[in-house]
Motif scaffolding. Structure first.
Motif: not given
Length: 64
Positions: A28-46
């Motif tokens: 996502m960072s390479l595609e210029d989509q700035q999502v906070p890492k804690p949010k990504v962690i939350e999504i993956v865990q869910s």
């Protein structure tokens, strides 16, 4: 050789979660989509929890 025989560490939930989180975050960072890492962690865990509830048995019986 089967996939999990070649990469047995992917059966460990903690390892799989870290790999997925790092991969999604960096892509996502390479595609210029700035999502906070804690949010990504939350999504993956869910998503992993949802798969466990559906009865998918792709984790070893180790506690993490």
């Amino acid at each position: 050789m089967k996939f999990y025989e070649k990469y047995p560490q992917l059966k460990e939930k903690g390892f799989l979660s870290k790999v997925l989180t790092d991969t999604v975050f960096s892509t996502m960072s390479l595609e210029d989509q700035q999502v906070p890492k804690p949010k990504v962690i939350e999504i993956v865990q869910s998503l992993l929890a949802e798969q466990e509830l559906k009865g998918r048995q792709f984790f070893s019986n180790q506690s993490h």
